[in-house]
Design an enzyme around this catalytic site. Sequence first.
Site, short mmCIF file in Angstrom:
data_model
loop_
_atom_site.label_atom_id
_atom_site.label_comp_id
_atom_site.label_asym_id
_atom_site.label_seq_id
_atom_site.Cartn_x
_atom_site.Cartn_y
_atom_site.Cartn_z
N TYR A 19 6.44 -0.61 4.41
CA TYR A 19 6.62 -0.28 3.00
C TYR A 19 8.11 -0.44 2.69
O TYR A 19 8.95 0.05 3.45
CB TYR A 19 6.23 1.16 2.72
CG TYR A 19 4.72 1.39 2.70
CD1 TYR A 19 4.02 1.32 1.50
CD2 TYR A 19 4.01 1.69 3.86
CE1 TYR A 19 2.66 1.54 1.46
CE2 TYR A 19 2.64 1.91 3.83
CZ TYR A 19 1.98 1.83 2.63
OH TYR A 19 0.62 2.04 2.59
N LYS A 51 -5.55 4.82 -0.57
CA LYS A 51 -6.54 5.90 -0.62
C LYS A 51 -7.83 5.56 -1.38
O LYS A 51 -8.83 6.27 -1.23
CB LYS A 51 -5.92 7.15 -1.30
CG LYS A 51 -4.88 7.84 -0.47
CD LYS A 51 -5.53 8.62 0.67
CE LYS A 51 -4.55 9.03 1.73
NZ LYS A 51 -4.75 8.43 3.02
N TYR A 111 -1.45 10.51 5.05
CA TYR A 111 -1.70 9.07 5.21
C TYR A 111 -2.95 8.82 6.05
O TYR A 111 -3.77 7.96 5.72
CB TYR A 111 -0.49 8.37 5.85
CG TYR A 111 -0.52 6.87 5.62
CD1 TYR A 111 0.11 6.31 4.50
CD2 TYR A 111 -1.20 6.03 6.48
CE1 TYR A 111 0.06 4.94 4.27
CE2 TYR A 111 -1.26 4.67 6.25
CZ TYR A 111 -0.62 4.13 5.15
OH TYR A 111 -0.69 2.78 4.91
N PRO A 162 -2.52 1.80 -5.44
CA PRO A 162 -2.85 1.46 -4.05
C PRO A 162 -1.80 1.85 -3.01
O PRO A 162 -2.04 1.71 -1.82
CB PRO A 162 -3.05 -0.06 -4.10
CG PRO A 162 -2.33 -0.52 -5.32
CD PRO A 162 -2.34 0.61 -6.28
N HIS A 193 -3.81 1.26 14.01
CA HIS A 193 -2.38 1.46 13.75
C HIS A 193 -1.99 2.91 14.03
O HIS A 193 -2.58 3.82 13.46
CB HIS A 193 -2.04 1.10 12.30
CG HIS A 193 -1.91 -0.38 12.10
ND1 HIS A 193 -1.11 -0.94 11.14
CD2 HIS A 193 -2.46 -1.41 12.78
CE1 HIS A 193 -1.19 -2.26 11.22
NE2 HIS A 193 -2.01 -2.57 12.21
C1 LIG Z 1 -4.57 -4.50 -4.66
C2 LIG Z 1 -5.41 -3.34 -4.19
C3 LIG Z 1 -5.21 -2.82 -2.92
C4 LIG Z 1 -5.96 -1.74 -2.47
N1 LIG Z 1 -5.70 -1.22 -1.21
C5 LIG Z 1 -6.43 -0.18 -0.78
C6 LIG Z 1 -6.26 0.34 0.58
O1 LIG Z 1 -5.46 -0.16 1.39
N2 LIG Z 1 -7.02 1.40 0.97
C7 LIG Z 1 -7.94 1.97 0.12
O2 LIG Z 1 -8.63 2.94 0.51
N3 LIG Z 1 -8.16 1.48 -1.16
C8 LIG Z 1 -7.43 0.42 -1.63
N4 LIG Z 1 -7.69 -0.10 -2.88
C9 LIG Z 1 -8.70 0.54 -3.74
C10 LIG Z 1 -10.13 0.13 -3.39
O3 LIG Z 1 -10.25 -1.27 -3.40
C11 LIG Z 1 -11.13 0.75 -4.40
O4 LIG Z 1 -10.82 2.12 -4.52
C12 LIG Z 1 -12.58 0.59 -3.95
O5 LIG Z 1 -13.02 -0.73 -4.14
C13 LIG Z 1 -13.51 1.53 -4.72
O6 LIG Z 1 -14.85 1.27 -4.39
P1 LIG Z 1 -16.02 1.55 -5.44
O7 LIG Z 1 -17.27 1.15 -4.76
O8 LIG Z 1 -15.89 2.93 -5.96
O9 LIG Z 1 -15.71 0.61 -6.69
P2 LIG Z 1 -15.67 -0.98 -6.77
O10 LIG Z 1 -15.20 -1.58 -5.51
O11 LIG Z 1 -14.95 -1.29 -8.04
O12 LIG Z 1 -17.20 -1.37 -6.94
C14 LIG Z 1 -17.92 -1.14 -8.12
C15 LIG Z 1 -19.06 -2.14 -8.22
O13 LIG Z 1 -19.82 -1.88 -9.40
C16 LIG Z 1 -20.09 -3.11 -10.06
N5 LIG Z 1 -20.30 -2.84 -11.49
C17 LIG Z 1 -19.36 -2.63 -12.45
N6 LIG Z 1 -19.94 -2.45 -13.64
C18 LIG Z 1 -21.28 -2.54 -13.44
C19 LIG Z 1 -22.41 -2.45 -14.29
N7 LIG Z 1 -22.24 -2.24 -15.60
N8 LIG Z 1 -23.62 -2.61 -13.76
C20 LIG Z 1 -23.79 -2.83 -12.44
N9 LIG Z 1 -22.75 -2.94 -11.56
C21 LIG Z 1 -21.52 -2.80 -12.07
C22 LIG Z 1 -18.88 -3.96 -9.78
O14 LIG Z 1 -19.16 -5.34 -9.92
C23 LIG Z 1 -18.56 -3.57 -8.34
O15 LIG Z 1 -19.23 -4.38 -7.40
C24 LIG Z 1 -6.96 -1.18 -3.33
C25 LIG Z 1 -7.20 -1.72 -4.60
C26 LIG Z 1 -6.45 -2.79 -5.04
C27 LIG Z 1 -6.72 -3.36 -6.42
#
Ligand SMILES: Cc1cc2nc3c(=O)[nH]c(=O)nc-3n(C[C@H](O)[C@H](O)[C@H](O)COP(=O)(O)OP(=O)(O)OC[C@H]3O[C@@H](n4cnc5c(N)ncnc54)[C@H](O)[C@@H]3O)c2cc1C
Length: 388
Positions: free
Chosen positions: A200, A296, A383, A292, A72
């Site tokens: 948006y 980011k 962005y 969201p 994009h």
């Molecule tokens: C609706 C929505 C839209 C979004 N859009 C965007 C976007 O366009 N661009 C963007 O960059 N971000 C976006 N995000 C944010 C993005 O999805 C998260 O920031 C991202 O998933 C973070 O990754 P992470 O690995 O840090 O955490 P998570 O994806 O939350 O992964 C954490 C993992 O740890 C596991 N876990 C939790 N507790 C325990 C435990 N006690 N023991 C073992 N494992 C555990 C969980 O099951 C999970 O698998 C969006 C989020 C939402 C909700």
Amino acid sequence: MRTQVVIIGAGPAGLLLGQLLHKHSIANVILERQTADHVLGRVRAGVIEQVTMNLLDEAGVGARMHADGLVHEGVQICVDGTRHRLSFKELTGKTVMVYGQTEITKDLMDGRAAVGAPSVYSAQDVSAHDISGDKPRVSYQVEGNTHEISCDFVAGCDGFHGISRKSIPESAIDTYERVYPLGWLGVLSDTPPVSEELIYVRHPRGFALCSMRTPTRSRYYIQCSLAEDIESWPDERFWQELKPRLDEEARERLVTGPSIEKSIAPLRSFVAEPMRFGRLFLAGDAAHIVPPTGAKGLNLAASDVRYLARALVEHYQERSDAGLDHYSERALARVWKAERFSWWMTTTLHKISDNPFDYRLQLAELDYLFRSKAAATAFAENYVGLPY
Ligand SMILES: Cc1cc2nc3c(=O)[nH]c(=O)nc-3n(C[C@H](O)[C@H](O)[C@H](O)COP(=O)(O)OP(=O)(O)OC[C@H]3O[C@@H](n4cnc5c(N)ncnc54)[C@H](O)[C@@H]3O)c2cc1C
């Protein structure tokens, strides 16, 4: 059992860290509370910054993203029925990639399976021990049996609700939070997107976002109250609420269809600092959350992982702890800028109150954004992702 780094959580942060460490021959084990299928089924992020793409390439898992992802060059913002376009390409020379988090997770899981690195899914009661000393341990249960891994470092990549941040004594961590009184009701549908670029929408009925995952799969969101019950939103009601928020052209082009996923996400800004306690390092949503709107969250998780992976490589290969000692400070400098941008997008594009003063300020912000090249460039720079 012994390893060099125990990674708690198999989200994007944990899986990417595992892949980068493996590339540098640093042994690591991932412990994940859920099943692999559950992790793969979570529909979330979709917009990937250039620096995140580079990191996925570095981890050796970028091939499918380059083949199937959608590049994009700009984004559109619709204010009360009139659409405006901002070109990242013209303003910054950079682009973003639309490629779903579920696909990235799959690529990372496949990459990990291909190199045979160990992951334990359905690990219950994961707990970190002795993280303030030199010999941390992590225990967990599988099918009622307790296991323990001793290690050099623990990477807390277990998201906002995980145990890693909670393992740090309260006196050793500060938290900063803003909870917004609104949520996003999201629908995924196998219908062609209404536009080739994200739209948006700022509208008196509330925010909306027209996004996509592929040329045949759309992702739409509408601002909703946190009190909403997903059961009271049959697909027809969702489309009826989305339509009046769009401009005329988008309304005409909108193809509706049955949802294949529907969920409500609350909007929150949160930062915990420092992102390190002893030998425990927090990365991704475990340390910070952004609403969201600025796309980011996943990108920040990736940038934390980049700093942490490089610091661990420095520790093992160059016998230097400088990277580990500066990890929190470096990561937080980027985190707070993304917090600011995500807060700005959220408060500028959502209906945040019934006070007309707030509405007039939003219009002034947006008018400035569309008329000033300096403002548009600042928006585009944020962005597409700030440099490391
Ligand atoms: C609706 C929505 C839209 C979004 N859009 C965007 C976007 O366009 N661009 C963007 O960059 N971000 C976006 N995000 C944010 C993005 O999805 C998260 O920031 C991202 O998933 C973070 O990754 P992470 O690995 O840090 O955490 P998570 O994806 O939350 O992964 C954490 C993992 O740890 C596991 N876990 C939790 N507790 C325990 C435990 N006690 N023991 C073992 N494992 C555990 C969980 O099951 C999970 O698998 C969006 C989020 C939402 C909700």
